[in-house]
Design a protein around this motif. Sequence first.
Motif, PDB file in Angstrom:
ATOM      1  N   ARG A 366     -28.622  26.308  62.041  1.00  0.00           N
ATOM      2  CA  ARG A 366     -29.724  26.427  61.177  1.00  0.00           C
ATOM      3  C   ARG A 366     -30.858  26.421  61.836  1.00  0.00           C
ATOM      4  NH1 ARG A 366     -27.562  24.923  56.242  1.00  0.00           N
ATOM      5  NH2 ARG A 366     -25.330  24.153  56.223  1.00  0.00           N
ATOM      6  N   TRP A 367     -31.184  26.438  62.959  1.00  0.00           N
ATOM      7  CA  TRP A 367     -32.291  26.326  63.870  1.00  0.00           C
ATOM      8  C   TRP A 367     -32.945  27.643  64.046  1.00  0.00           C
ATOM      9  CZ3 TRP A 367     -34.352  21.487  64.374  1.00  0.00           C
ATOM     10  CH2 TRP A 367     -33.747  20.412  64.073  1.00  0.00           C
ATOM     11  N   LEU A 382     -46.873  27.177  67.336  1.00  0.00           N
ATOM     12  CA  LEU A 382     -45.534  27.033  67.665  1.00  0.00           C
ATOM     13  C   LEU A 382     -44.773  26.266  66.410  1.00  0.00           C
ATOM     14  CD1 LEU A 382     -42.803  27.666  69.298  1.00  0.00           C
ATOM     15  CD2 LEU A 382     -43.687  25.693  70.694  1.00  0.00           C
ATOM     16  N   GLY A 383     -43.825  26.907  65.736  1.00  0.00           N
ATOM     17  CA  GLY A 383     -43.133  26.179  64.774  1.00  0.00           C
ATOM     18  C   GLY A 383     -41.586  26.165  65.142  1.00  0.00           C
ATOM     19  N   LEU A 394     -37.243  23.085  56.628  1.00  0.00           N
ATOM     20  CA  LEU A 394     -38.327  21.962  57.104  1.00  0.00           C
ATOM     21  C   LEU A 394     -38.756  22.859  58.569  1.00  0.00           C
ATOM     22  CD1 LEU A 394     -36.613  18.531  56.489  1.00  0.00           C
ATOM     23  CD2 LEU A 394     -38.416  19.681  55.115  1.00  0.00           C
ATOM     24  N   GLU A 395     -40.160  22.749  58.669  1.00  0.00           N
ATOM     25  CA  GLU A 395     -40.585  23.301  59.878  1.00  0.00           C
ATOM     26  C   GLU A 395     -41.717  22.245  60.487  1.00  0.00           C
ATOM     27  OE1 GLU A 395     -42.205  27.595  61.356  1.00  0.00           O
ATOM     28  OE2 GLU A 395     -43.436  26.796  59.783  1.00  0.00           O
ATOM     29  N   LEU A 405     -45.986  18.717  59.385  1.00  0.00           N
ATOM     30  CA  LEU A 405     -44.594  19.153  58.916  1.00  0.00           C
ATOM     31  C   LEU A 405     -44.877  20.074  57.610  1.00  0.00           C
ATOM     32  CD1 LEU A 405     -41.493  18.758  59.039  1.00  0.00           C
ATOM     33  CD2 LEU A 405     -42.087  16.586  57.653  1.00  0.00           C
ATOM     34  N   ARG A 406     -44.047  21.011  57.653  1.00  0.00           N
ATOM     35  CA  ARG A 406     -44.199  22.147  56.450  1.00  0.00           C
ATOM     36  C   ARG A 406     -42.693  22.122  55.794  1.00  0.00           C
ATOM     37  NH1 ARG A 406     -47.039  27.672  57.446  1.00  0.00           N
ATOM     38  NH2 ARG A 406     -48.715  26.188  57.056  1.00  0.00           N
TER      39      ARG A 406
END
Length: 411
Positions: A366-367, A382-383, A394-395, A405-406
Amino acid sequence: MCIAAIPTYTMAETIHRVHVTIEPAGGSIPSGVMKRMQAGIQAAAEHIYVGKDSNAITSQSQSYRQITTDIVDRILYGYNVRQLTVAPGSTTELHLRLAPYGNTVTSVTTTVEYGTLSSEARQLVKRDMDGIDARAEQLLLGLPLDSLDWASTVAQQTIRDELAGRLPEFAVQTVVHPGVETQVTIYVIPQGAAVRKGHAEVVSNTLPAAVFWSTKREFDQYAEAMVGMPVAFVARHVPDINEELQMKLNRSRAVTQFGISMTPKVQAGEDVTVVITADSSRYIARGEAYLDAGRSEKNVGLRLYAGVRQGKGSWYMEADFYPEDYSWDIFPSYKYAITEDTALTYQYNISDSAGRLRLDQALGGRWNARLQHDFKPNRNELGVSYDVHSYLTLEYVWAEHDNWLRVIGRI
């Protein structure tokens, strides 16, 4: 001169071993039962013959044949010795013709008990057991009923041994219910780590995920049907499950009427996940909302995407709306899929007259990672993101002067 005939004698030999062969006098004898018969007769014959003088056996052949016949009849319930041939020597050869007596098995019916396994799980197990009913029939059909007390043990062990190779993730028990119409019951019992949960996710880079809600619910039920199955069994059958799911998807309205490409991918584990990638081969139309924690500007936004796909490339328009000050950023964009996991995108911000270059990389599972360079102002970002499920990501973002954190919700 008269020369008397000189009598010839066969040189006496000590018997060191006995070789037994069996021939059915009527019908046929299953190979597994035949081996069991040979082993039993071999042990008895060695006790009778080994160590004896071969000439003694020849001179008392009638007595030895009678003794051998009586013992064989006692060992092999259900069979009579019709003919016995003994050829004495260092290796003595015993050849027997056997015939059944009394009633014999005329039919064999095999039933499999699956316990609490779902119908989907049973289909996979049944596929691995293909032909086992014919094998049970081969082992038992035609046997005398009186022989089943010992012959059924051979059949049960043979079936267990065969299924141990086909179904290593299950413990197999076999029960034979003797009769003219013999019943065989096979119990398959899961062993090892079992699946505890199952769910489906629909992922789309071109269409709103909400469109596929009914598809998600349908395949949620399929994934939940894997609960209770051994994890190793599911992992071994991932190609088969993917193939079955692909056939289901190919019959769906989304594929047949709207030309949407839908591809399943099963992730095996104690939590089985069915990931369905659904994309239009022609159009892009989707949206997402995000919220940034730890960022002071443009920390709430709504993004809309609309465009067309051409092979590995996509032309689309991205519109970012910021409700805090009711402002917009408009990005004409081109995205190119370098590989299945890597994509490069160029965007031009009409509002700021500035370009942007972005590299997206799937990291597995999932990454995902995103590397972005804005030419005006000159800065990098960079995310690293984690897809919680089809509708939430979540990013964590590292920029040159701050981090945040997004939370991204897909519409």
